[in-house]
Scaffold this motif. Sequence first.
Motif, short mmCIF file in Angstrom:
data_model
loop_
_atom_site.label_atom_id
_atom_site.label_comp_id
_atom_site.label_asym_id
_atom_site.label_seq_id
_atom_site.Cartn_x
_atom_site.Cartn_y
_atom_site.Cartn_z
N UNK A 113 0.84 -1.20 0.00
CA UNK A 113 0.00 0.00 0.00
C UNK A 113 0.88 1.25 0.00
N UNK A 114 1.91 1.25 0.84
CA UNK A 114 2.79 2.42 0.91
C UNK A 114 3.52 2.65 -0.41
N UNK A 115 3.94 1.55 -1.04
CA UNK A 115 4.61 1.68 -2.35
C UNK A 115 3.67 2.26 -3.40
N UNK A 116 2.43 1.74 -3.41
CA UNK A 116 1.44 2.24 -4.37
C UNK A 116 1.11 3.71 -4.11
N UNK A 117 1.10 4.07 -2.84
CA UNK A 117 0.80 5.46 -2.49
C UNK A 117 1.89 6.40 -3.01
N UNK A 118 3.15 5.96 -2.93
CA UNK A 118 4.25 6.78 -3.43
C UNK A 118 4.16 6.93 -4.95
N UNK A 119 3.73 5.86 -5.63
CA UNK A 119 3.54 5.95 -7.08
C UNK A 119 2.46 6.98 -7.40
N UNK A 120 1.36 6.91 -6.66
CA UNK A 120 0.25 7.84 -6.88
C UNK A 120 0.69 9.28 -6.61
N UNK A 121 1.44 9.49 -5.54
CA UNK A 121 1.94 10.83 -5.22
C UNK A 121 2.89 11.33 -6.30
N UNK A 122 3.65 10.39 -6.88
CA UNK A 122 4.55 10.77 -7.97
C UNK A 122 3.79 11.27 -9.18
N UNK A 123 2.65 10.65 -9.49
CA UNK A 123 1.85 11.10 -10.63
C UNK A 123 1.27 12.49 -10.37
N UNK A 124 0.93 12.76 -9.12
CA UNK A 124 0.42 14.09 -8.79
C UNK A 124 1.49 15.15 -9.00
N UNK A 125 2.73 14.84 -8.63
CA UNK A 125 3.82 15.79 -8.85
C UNK A 125 4.07 15.97 -10.34
N UNK A 126 4.01 14.86 -11.09
CA UNK A 126 4.21 14.95 -12.54
C UNK A 126 3.09 15.76 -13.19
N UNK A 127 1.86 15.59 -12.70
CA UNK A 127 0.73 16.36 -13.23
C UNK A 127 0.93 17.84 -12.96
#
Length: 454
Positions: free
Chosen positions: A120-134
């Motif tokens: 879950x924590x790994x997936x959350x970091x991926x999701x946060x990364x997409x927000x930064x990229x957006x």
Amino acid sequence: LHSSTGPISECPVIKAQHSLQRESTELHLGDRWFQVTGDPILDADGQYAGAIHIVTDITDRKQAEEERQKLQTQLNQAQKMECVGRLAGGVAHDFNNILQAIMCYGRFLLETLPPGSETYDNAKEVYKGTERAASLTRQLLAFSRQQVLERKNVDVNDLVQNLLKMIGRLLGEDIELNFHPASRNVHVFSDPGQLEQVLMNLCVNARDAMPEGGLLEIEVSEENLSADYCEIQPWAKPGKYVLLRVSDNGTGMDSTTLSYIFEPFFTTKDFGKGTGLGLATVYGIVQQHEGFIHVYSEKGMGSVFKIYLPLAPEESQETETEVAKVSWGGHETILLVEDDVVLRTLAVRILEPAGYKVIAASNGVEAIHKLEEHHTEINLLLSDVLLPKGNGQEIFTAFLKYKPEGRAILMSGYGSNIIKDEFWKSGKNAFLQKPFGPEDLLSKVRQVIDASQD
């Protein structure tokens, strides 16, 4: 005639002309320019016997040449910025489509994993990364003037006043902050979030230019730029403006740096301390608001940024009304048109569990066939703007022929400025910029469908 360095008789053409041909040179004496020509006088044997010198004041011609060069430089810079803007917008558009899939599937993954687990924590970091990229692509779109603006009437005095505490915390204790508001409330028709980003970016840059402390001043005023003034200052346009002025007494910039500061990814900061998108974003936002920006700076003397935004007419300064909250689910039928199979599948996966019936098409021609078959049951068109064999606006026009009261949501990785004015006439259609999350899509769908029933 004398210059600051000596008499004009010291000119090489006059002092020592040994050539048997005409010689010419230009002199800058004080604030004037002169052209000095020397024609030789020959004796009966064809030998040099003297010269006739003519001195012509060419100051007006030189000033005109300098002005033409200045205008040509400004034109070249504007054309370069336009080309870079198109490139940045294209990159942002394609990247947004990729982010759309990563963001939504990342969200789905989070919903299926147990909170607190390593996965879950790994997936959350991926999701946060997409927000930064957006966020990065939004800056590129802002520079290319393709960002979506949510405009309203904004009092610039109030906007700055509300940000002063935050700006003060960013600056630190060694920088003095002074705010000089306009003598009365001054409004612009703009996106307040974008204007806040402009101000914050300028203040952060000013802070970085004053590493040992200094003074930052923010001033709001009204400016009426006349046609005569704009002839002298070619960067300006005649009209009534709100002027937002941000000045510092920091390190300043030389002329070479000034010529590059609005280009994306150009930065004078150390590696890792800046993306080079701050001032590029400022430039794009101001341009998209039909304004313009002027900068004056000298090395060691600080910088002054002047943002000119069109003054909103008095009659348009109305009170904003609240938008009612909407539920996200429904039972209506949606025609979905998306050429990217991943994004099309993703949209179906978001909409169908919420109760909607989805009829999917991959291009313009297929969408028209779907309309012919199912127009009586379709309640909403949800379409990408740019499609193979057509585009979203053409599909919407066809939709209206079957259902004049039909409503639509157009999607794109570009901004809403690529959509023609006809689409907005009813005031009930909407635009959704990629990348968006599941909640964004469901909320927008519900909002448009409910508006169509008013």
